[in-house]
Design a protein around this motif. Structure first.
Motif, PDB file in Angstrom:
ATOM      1  N   LEU A 128     -69.513  16.003  52.806  1.00  0.00           N
ATOM      2  CA  LEU A 128     -69.552  15.786  54.241  1.00  0.00           C
ATOM      3  C   LEU A 128     -69.345  14.300  54.518  1.00  0.00           C
ATOM      4  O   LEU A 128     -69.554  13.462  53.639  1.00  0.00           O
ATOM      5  N   SER A 129     -68.972  13.974  55.722  1.00  0.00           N
ATOM      6  CA  SER A 129     -68.760  12.577  56.088  1.00  0.00           C
ATOM      7  C   SER A 129     -70.058  11.788  55.988  1.00  0.00           C
ATOM      8  O   SER A 129     -71.131  12.290  56.325  1.00  0.00           O
ATOM      9  N   ILE A 130     -69.918  10.566  55.557  1.00  0.00           N
ATOM     10  CA  ILE A 130     -71.065   9.665  55.471  1.00  0.00           C
ATOM     11  C   ILE A 130     -71.238   8.992  56.823  1.00  0.00           C
ATOM     12  O   ILE A 130     -70.271   8.511  57.421  1.00  0.00           O
ATOM     13  N   ILE A 131     -72.473   8.957  57.297  1.00  0.00           N
ATOM     14  CA  ILE A 131     -72.761   8.281  58.558  1.00  0.00           C
ATOM     15  C   ILE A 131     -72.769   6.784  58.266  1.00  0.00           C
ATOM     16  O   ILE A 131     -73.539   6.306  57.438  1.00  0.00           O
ATOM     17  N   GLN A 132     -71.885   6.058  58.925  1.00  0.00           N
ATOM     18  CA  GLN A 132     -71.736   4.629  58.677  1.00  0.00           C
ATOM     19  C   GLN A 132     -72.575   3.823  59.657  1.00  0.00           C
ATOM     20  O   GLN A 132     -72.557   4.083  60.863  1.00  0.00           O
ATOM     21  N   GLU A 133     -73.282   2.855  59.126  1.00  0.00           N
ATOM     22  CA  GLU A 133     -74.104   1.987  59.957  1.00  0.00           C
ATOM     23  C   GLU A 133     -73.227   1.215  60.928  1.00  0.00           C
ATOM     24  O   GLU A 133     -72.158   0.706  60.556  1.00  0.00           O
ATOM     25  N   GLY A 134     -73.633   1.174  62.173  1.00  0.00           N
ATOM     26  CA  GLY A 134     -72.899   0.424  63.183  1.00  0.00           C
ATOM     27  C   GLY A 134     -71.704   1.158  63.765  1.00  0.00           C
ATOM     28  O   GLY A 134     -71.011   0.626  64.609  1.00  0.00           O
TER      29      GLY A 134
ATOM     30  N   TYR B 257     -64.689  15.769  65.514  1.00  0.00           N
ATOM     31  CA  TYR B 257     -64.298  16.547  64.335  1.00  0.00           C
ATOM     32  C   TYR B 257     -65.457  16.613  63.355  1.00  0.00           C
ATOM     33  O   TYR B 257     -66.293  15.713  63.316  1.00  0.00           O
ATOM     34  N   PHE B 258     -65.473  17.669  62.545  1.00  0.00           N
ATOM     35  CA  PHE B 258     -66.461  17.770  61.475  1.00  0.00           C
ATOM     36  C   PHE B 258     -65.722  18.121  60.186  1.00  0.00           C
ATOM     37  O   PHE B 258     -65.663  19.278  59.777  1.00  0.00           O
ATOM     38  N   PRO B 259     -65.097  17.098  59.550  1.00  0.00           N
ATOM     39  CA  PRO B 259     -64.332  17.364  58.333  1.00  0.00           C
ATOM     40  C   PRO B 259     -65.251  17.579  57.130  1.00  0.00           C
ATOM     41  O   PRO B 259     -66.251  16.871  56.962  1.00  0.00           O
ATOM     42  N   VAL B 260     -64.907  18.551  56.313  1.00  0.00           N
ATOM     43  CA  VAL B 260     -65.649  18.880  55.093  1.00  0.00           C
ATOM     44  C   VAL B 260     -64.633  18.974  53.967  1.00  0.00           C
ATOM     45  O   VAL B 260     -63.587  19.611  54.127  1.00  0.00           O
ATOM     46  N   VAL B 261     -64.942  18.356  52.824  1.00  0.00           N
ATOM     47  CA  VAL B 261     -64.049  18.399  51.667  1.00  0.00           C
ATOM     48  C   VAL B 261     -64.641  19.342  50.628  1.00  0.00           C
ATOM     49  O   VAL B 261     -65.786  19.173  50.199  1.00  0.00           O
ATOM     50  N   PHE B 262     -63.861  20.338  50.250  1.00  0.00           N
ATOM     51  CA  PHE B 262     -64.264  21.304  49.225  1.00  0.00           C
ATOM     52  C   PHE B 262     -63.631  20.866  47.911  1.00  0.00           C
ATOM     53  O   PHE B 262     -62.480  21.166  47.631  1.00  0.00           O
ATOM     54  N   ASP B 263     -64.394  20.121  47.119  1.00  0.00           N
ATOM     55  CA  ASP B 263     -63.880  19.510  45.892  1.00  0.00           C
ATOM     56  C   ASP B 263     -64.501  20.201  44.675  1.00  0.00           C
ATOM     57  O   ASP B 263     -65.677  20.010  44.390  1.00  0.00           O
ATOM     58  N   ASN B 264     -63.703  21.007  43.999  1.00  0.00           N
ATOM     59  CA  ASN B 264     -64.180  21.797  42.862  1.00  0.00           C
ATOM     60  C   ASN B 264     -65.285  22.775  43.260  1.00  0.00           C
ATOM     61  O   ASN B 264     -66.206  23.042  42.488  1.00  0.00           O
ATOM     62  N   TYR B 265     -65.212  23.269  44.468  1.00  0.00           N
ATOM     63  CA  TYR B 265     -66.153  24.269  44.963  1.00  0.00           C
ATOM     64  C   TYR B 265     -65.714  25.637  44.457  1.00  0.00           C
ATOM     65  O   TYR B 265     -64.585  25.808  44.013  1.00  0.00           O
TER      66      TYR B 265
END
Length: 108
Positions: A13-19, A26-34
């Motif tokens: 899932l996306s990392i919440i970045q400070e600032g 959008y809610f992008p999700v990466v399925f990596d070796n799932y």
């Protein structure tokens, strides 16, 4: 739910970045070796009438007008992500029971 999905599975899932303030468009999700590919998840959600979107797909350098000019071999990271990322539904009145249903479909 985010923590359990990332901990138990190969779902990024996306990392919440400070600032940085998200616009929640959008809610992008990466399925990596799932256990399922991005395309399989896309189909499973579609069968449940849940609309997801293949994000960055196809890559721009795969378009016919760019094929002979730019090779996807020159952008391996972009290709890797484009083959695995899926935007899940995200909108103002998205009910938590629908979020749970989406998670159940992905995790089962």
């Amino acid at each position: 739910e985010k923590e359990s999905m990332e901990k138990r599975q190969r779902i990024k899932l996306s990392i919440i970045q400070e600032g940085v303030k998200s616009n929640y468009a959008y809610f992008p999700v990466v399925f990596d070796n799932y256990k399922y590919t991005r395309d399989e998840i896309f189909e499973k959600l579609g069968e449940a009438n849940i609309v997801a979107r293949k994000y960055f797909y196809p890559l721009i350098n795969a378009f016919e007008c760019y094929r002979n000019k730019y090779s996807s071999n020159e952008t391996p990271v972009a290709k890797h992500i484009a083959d695995r990322v899926l935007c899940l539904p995200l909108y103002a009145d998205l009910e938590l029971k629908v979020v749970d249903r989406i998670c159940d479909i992905i995790l089962k």
